[in-house]
Structure formats: C-alpha cells, structure tokens
Design a protein around this motif. Sequence first.
Motif, PDB file in Angstrom:
ATOM      1  N   HIS A   1       0.008  -7.330 -10.699  1.00 30.33           N
ATOM      2  CA  HIS A   1       1.278  -7.448  -9.575  1.00 30.33           C
ATOM      3  C   HIS A   1       1.774  -6.052  -9.519  1.00 30.33           C
ATOM      4  O   HIS A   1       2.064  -5.291  -8.654  1.00 30.33           O
ATOM      5  N   ARG A   2       2.068  -5.535 -10.677  1.00 28.60           N
ATOM      6  CA  ARG A   2       2.674  -4.094 -10.736  1.00 28.60           C
ATOM      7  C   ARG A   2       1.700  -3.024 -10.248  1.00 28.60           C
ATOM      8  O   ARG A   2       2.128  -2.267  -9.523  1.00 28.60           O
ATOM      9  N   ALA A   3       0.394  -3.380 -10.624  1.00 29.11           N
ATOM     10  CA  ALA A   3      -0.372  -2.335 -10.074  1.00 29.11           C
ATOM     11  C   ALA A   3      -0.888  -2.270  -8.565  1.00 29.11           C
ATOM     12  O   ALA A   3      -0.889  -1.485  -7.874  1.00 29.11           O
ATOM     13  N   LEU A   4      -0.667  -3.391  -8.064  1.00 22.52           N
ATOM     14  CA  LEU A   4      -0.790  -3.696  -6.502  1.00 22.52           C
ATOM     15  C   LEU A   4       0.508  -3.193  -5.867  1.00 22.52           C
ATOM     16  O   LEU A   4       0.336  -2.543  -4.806  1.00 22.52           O
ATOM     17  N   VAL A   5       1.470  -3.547  -6.455  1.00 22.66           N
ATOM     18  CA  VAL A   5       2.737  -2.851  -5.780  1.00 22.66           C
ATOM     19  C   VAL A   5       2.961  -1.467  -6.075  1.00 22.66           C
ATOM     20  O   VAL A   5       3.134  -0.630  -4.742  1.00 22.66           O
ATOM     21  N   ARG A   6       2.250  -0.976  -6.934  1.00 26.88           N
ATOM     22  CA  ARG A   6       2.357   0.663  -7.200  1.00 26.88           C
ATOM     23  C   ARG A   6       1.331   1.231  -6.158  1.00 26.88           C
ATOM     24  O   ARG A   6       1.715   2.235  -5.513  1.00 26.88           O
ATOM     25  N   GLN A   7       0.234   0.717  -5.936  1.00 26.83           N
ATOM     26  CA  GLN A   7      -0.654   0.979  -4.948  1.00 26.83           C
ATOM     27  C   GLN A   7      -0.274   0.979  -3.518  1.00 26.83           C
ATOM     28  O   GLN A   7      -0.437   1.874  -2.983  1.00 26.83           O
ATOM     29  N   LEU A   8       0.513   0.018  -3.168  1.00 26.51           N
ATOM     30  CA  LEU A   8       1.045  -0.238  -2.013  1.00 26.51           C
ATOM     31  C   LEU A   8       2.148   0.869  -1.835  1.00 26.51           C
ATOM     32  O   LEU A   8       2.276   1.385  -0.713  1.00 26.51           O
ATOM     33  N   VAL A   9       2.898   0.951  -2.891  1.00 27.84           N
ATOM     34  CA  VAL A   9       4.178   2.181  -2.628  1.00 27.84           C
ATOM     35  C   VAL A   9       3.623   3.493  -2.312  1.00 27.84           C
ATOM     36  O   VAL A   9       3.911   4.273  -1.694  1.00 27.84           O
ATOM     37  N   GLU A  10       2.396   3.730  -3.033  1.00 22.37           N
ATOM     38  CA  GLU A  10       1.678   4.844  -2.904  1.00 22.37           C
ATOM     39  C   GLU A  10       1.290   5.293  -1.487  1.00 22.37           C
ATOM     40  O   GLU A  10       1.468   6.230  -0.857  1.00 22.37           O
ATOM     41  N   VAL A  11       0.667   4.094  -0.631  1.00 22.32           N
ATOM     42  CA  VAL A  11       0.337   4.175   0.660  1.00 22.32           C
ATOM     43  C   VAL A  11       1.531   4.313   1.475  1.00 22.32           C
ATOM     44  O   VAL A  11       1.470   5.328   2.157  1.00 22.32           O
ATOM     45  N   ILE A  12       2.567   3.656   1.184  1.00 21.37           N
ATOM     46  CA  ILE A  12       3.737   3.886   1.864  1.00 21.37           C
ATOM     47  C   ILE A  12       4.552   5.443   1.683  1.00 21.37           C
ATOM     48  O   ILE A  12       4.669   5.734   2.887  1.00 21.37           O
TER      49      ILE A  12
ATOM     50  N   ALA B   1      -2.467  -1.697   7.713  1.00 18.73           N
ATOM     51  CA  ALA B   1      -2.644  -0.634   7.051  1.00 18.73           C
ATOM     52  C   ALA B   1      -2.673  -0.762   5.507  1.00 18.73           C
ATOM     53  O   ALA B   1      -3.530  -0.156   4.490  1.00 18.73           O
ATOM     54  N   LEU B   2      -1.783  -1.639   5.145  1.00 18.30           N
ATOM     55  CA  LEU B   2      -1.623  -1.785   3.667  1.00 18.30           C
ATOM     56  C   LEU B   2      -2.702  -3.028   3.314  1.00 18.30           C
ATOM     57  O   LEU B   2      -3.273  -2.742   2.516  1.00 18.30           O
ATOM     58  N   ALA B   3      -2.914  -3.958   3.949  1.00 25.22           N
ATOM     59  CA  ALA B   3      -3.948  -4.623   3.724  1.00 25.22           C
ATOM     60  C   ALA B   3      -5.370  -4.086   3.500  1.00 25.22           C
ATOM     61  O   ALA B   3      -6.053  -4.293   2.803  1.00 25.22           O
ATOM     62  N   LYS B   4      -5.505  -3.026   4.529  1.00 24.21           N
ATOM     63  CA  LYS B   4      -6.964  -2.193   4.390  1.00 24.21           C
ATOM     64  C   LYS B   4      -6.749  -1.464   3.214  1.00 24.21           C
ATOM     65  O   LYS B   4      -8.056  -1.154   2.538  1.00 24.21           O
ATOM     66  N   ALA B   5      -5.769  -0.758   2.823  1.00 15.14           N
ATOM     67  CA  ALA B   5      -5.845  -0.067   1.561  1.00 15.14           C
ATOM     68  C   ALA B   5      -5.630  -0.658   0.400  1.00 15.14           C
ATOM     69  O   ALA B   5      -6.454  -0.278  -0.541  1.00 15.14           O
ATOM     70  N   ALA B   6      -5.448  -1.959   0.357  1.00 21.26           N
ATOM     71  CA  ALA B   6      -5.640  -2.929  -0.623  1.00 21.26           C
ATOM     72  C   ALA B   6      -7.033  -3.697  -0.727  1.00 21.26           C
ATOM     73  O   ALA B   6      -7.128  -4.180  -1.640  1.00 21.26           O
ATOM     74  N   SER B   7      -7.799  -3.358   0.245  1.00 19.84           N
ATOM     75  CA  SER B   7      -9.139  -4.138   0.449  1.00 19.84           C
ATOM     76  C   SER B   7      -8.875  -5.491   0.464  1.00 19.84           C
ATOM     77  O   SER B   7      -9.656  -6.032  -0.369  1.00 19.84           O
ATOM     78  N   MET B   8      -7.989  -6.181   1.251  1.00 13.33           N
ATOM     79  CA  MET B   8      -7.720  -7.486   1.458  1.00 13.33           C
ATOM     80  C   MET B   8      -7.285  -7.890   2.658  1.00 13.33           C
ATOM     81  O   MET B   8      -6.759  -6.945   3.533  1.00 13.33           O
ATOM     82  N   SER B   9      -7.581  -9.069   3.130  1.00 16.05           N
ATOM     83  CA  SER B   9      -7.002  -9.617   4.228  1.00 16.05           C
ATOM     84  C   SER B   9      -5.469  -9.696   4.385  1.00 16.05           C
ATOM     85  O   SER B   9      -5.032  -9.419   3.246  1.00 16.05           O
ATOM     86  N   ARG B  10      -4.969  -9.768   5.517  1.00 18.37           N
ATOM     87  CA  ARG B  10      -3.587  -9.800   5.750  1.00 18.37           C
ATOM     88  C   ARG B  10      -2.906 -11.100   5.078  1.00 18.37           C
ATOM     89  O   ARG B  10      -1.942 -10.673   4.195  1.00 18.37           O
ATOM     90  N   ALA B  11      -3.595 -12.147   5.141  1.00 22.36           N
ATOM     91  CA  ALA B  11      -3.237 -13.366   4.415  1.00 22.36           C
ATOM     92  C   ALA B  11      -3.238 -13.341   2.923  1.00 22.36           C
ATOM     93  O   ALA B  11      -2.153 -13.702   2.049  1.00 22.36           O
ATOM     94  N   THR B  12      -4.145 -12.632   2.553  1.00 19.72           N
ATOM     95  CA  THR B  12      -4.258 -12.336   0.859  1.00 19.72           C
ATOM     96  C   THR B  12      -3.277 -11.494   0.613  1.00 19.72           C
ATOM     97  O   THR B  12      -2.470 -11.694  -0.498  1.00 19.72           O
ATOM     98  N   LEU B  13      -2.971 -10.375   1.382  1.00 19.44           N
ATOM     99  CA  LEU B  13      -2.120  -9.473   0.741  1.00 19.44           C
ATOM    100  C   LEU B  13      -0.561 -10.056   0.880  1.00 19.44           C
ATOM    101  O   LEU B  13       0.287 -10.066  -0.029  1.00 19.44           O
ATOM    102  N   TYR B  14      -0.257 -11.012   1.953  1.00 23.79           N
ATOM    103  CA  TYR B  14       1.173 -11.791   1.783  1.00 23.79           C
ATOM    104  C   TYR B  14       1.436 -12.685   0.798  1.00 23.79           C
ATOM    105  O   TYR B  14       2.106 -12.612   0.196  1.00 23.79           O
ATOM    106  N   ARG B  15      -0.071 -13.552   0.275  1.00 24.81           N
ATOM    107  CA  ARG B  15       0.245 -14.260  -0.636  1.00 24.81           C
ATOM    108  C   ARG B  15       0.439 -13.433  -2.084  1.00 24.81           C
ATOM    109  O   ARG B  15       1.483 -13.739  -2.971  1.00 24.81           O
ATOM    110  N   ARG B  16      -0.242 -12.414  -2.285  1.00 25.25           N
ATOM    111  CA  ARG B  16      -0.116 -11.610  -3.552  1.00 25.25           C
ATOM    112  C   ARG B  16       1.066 -10.761  -3.606  1.00 25.25           C
ATOM    113  O   ARG B  16       1.615 -10.834  -4.740  1.00 25.25           O
ATOM    114  N   LEU B  17       1.604 -10.093  -2.455  1.00 31.52           N
ATOM    115  CA  LEU B  17       2.729  -9.523  -2.580  1.00 31.52           C
ATOM    116  C   LEU B  17       4.196 -10.661  -2.590  1.00 31.52           C
ATOM    117  O   LEU B  17       5.090 -10.278  -3.196  1.00 31.52           O
ATOM    118  N   ASP B  18       3.822 -11.698  -2.262  1.00 34.77           N
ATOM    119  CA  ASP B  18       4.921 -12.786  -2.318  1.00 34.77           C
ATOM    120  C   ASP B  18       4.933 -13.288  -3.677  1.00 34.77           C
ATOM    121  O   ASP B  18       6.104 -13.160  -4.537  1.00 34.77           O
TER     122      ASP B  18
END
Length: 191
Positions: free
Chosen positions: A83-94, A107-124
């Motif tokens: 989770h920390r690695a995902l958040v760090r990756q997304l913070v870098e994109v932002i 754009a965040l979903a694309k940068a993380a190579s996942m769908s919007r739904a998956t991004l929502y679940r993982r970020l939640d």
Amino acid sequence: LRADPETDFIPVLLLTARASVPDTVEGLGAGADDYLAKPFASAELRARVGALLRERRRLRERWQGPSPASLPVQLAPAADATHRALVRQLVEVIDDRLDDETLAVEALAKAASMSRATLYRRLDAATDGTPADLIREVRLARAAEMLTARAGTVSEVAYASGFKSVSHFAARFKSRYGVSPSAYSVTVERG
C-alpha cells in the motif's frame, strides 16, 4: 534458507574451496547472493558482505518507500508495504503534474497500470479514501509547503498546486488546516 519465508530475505554468501566456474554457477543458481572461493582475503569478505547489506537496505527502502509519516496523506491502519508503495507511486504522479488542474483519476489509474475500479479499491484499503481525495490532499500538502517556504502569493500557490480558482483553494485549505492560506504562512512564521 530460500524456501523458508522466515529466512528467505537473508543474504547468502558461499565460502567454499570449490572454485571452478561450474561450481560457481551451481552455487549462484541454487540461490546464493555471492560466491567466494578459498583462499580469500578477509578484506574481500568484508567488502562483499558490506555490499550485500547495502544492496538489501537500498532495495528495502525502494520498495517500502518513505515512512508513513513522510507521506502527505494518512495511511489506513491496515496498510502494508504494498500500500505504501502504491501511495508513493501515485504521489509522485501527482507531484509531477501538480500544477495541472485537469489531472484526474484516469491519469492515476493509467500510471498505476490498473482500472479505475481497482485503483479505488486499493486506494481505499491504503488510505480509507478515494483517488480524488488523494489528489486534493497532496495538492494541499504541497501548497502548505510552498506557503511555508514563501514560494509565492496565495494566488500563485493556488495555481501552482493545481487549483482552478483561488476561492476554491482557500476554502479547501481552510477546511484542511483550520486557517486561511494567508494566515497559515503567518502562523508558521511565528511558530
């Protein structure tokens, strides 16, 4: 050692009298991190051990990312290294697109190579929030840093941190920090 999850992370250096190339290949193929044939110099052994430990430390820091306290968002209590690695990756994109007011969840979903739904679940799971919450929190944290550093006027900081209007920025900032952006920089200066 490699088969047991309790010990699979320990660096393995083989010290052996078997010095032929096939023996070295076999030892490295079996999972050893390094291979040192006898006789060896103690300085070489220390240098190889030091290099292995530095490499493990560097990899751990890379994959774990910064400590949760250094992230501009609060991680969920159940958040782990992934989770920390995902958040760090997304913070870098932002951060890379901080002044882009059109930055969106896609754009965040694309940068993380996942769908919007998956991004929502993982970020939640990682932050108990949504991708839009993450974008806003990072922007507000960076704006607070800019105000603290006196990197510009309130309106310059608002636009530099990706807000479309100064009034929207001021309202969000006050909601997050309890004071207006102009009062924040004065409060930080005094504090």
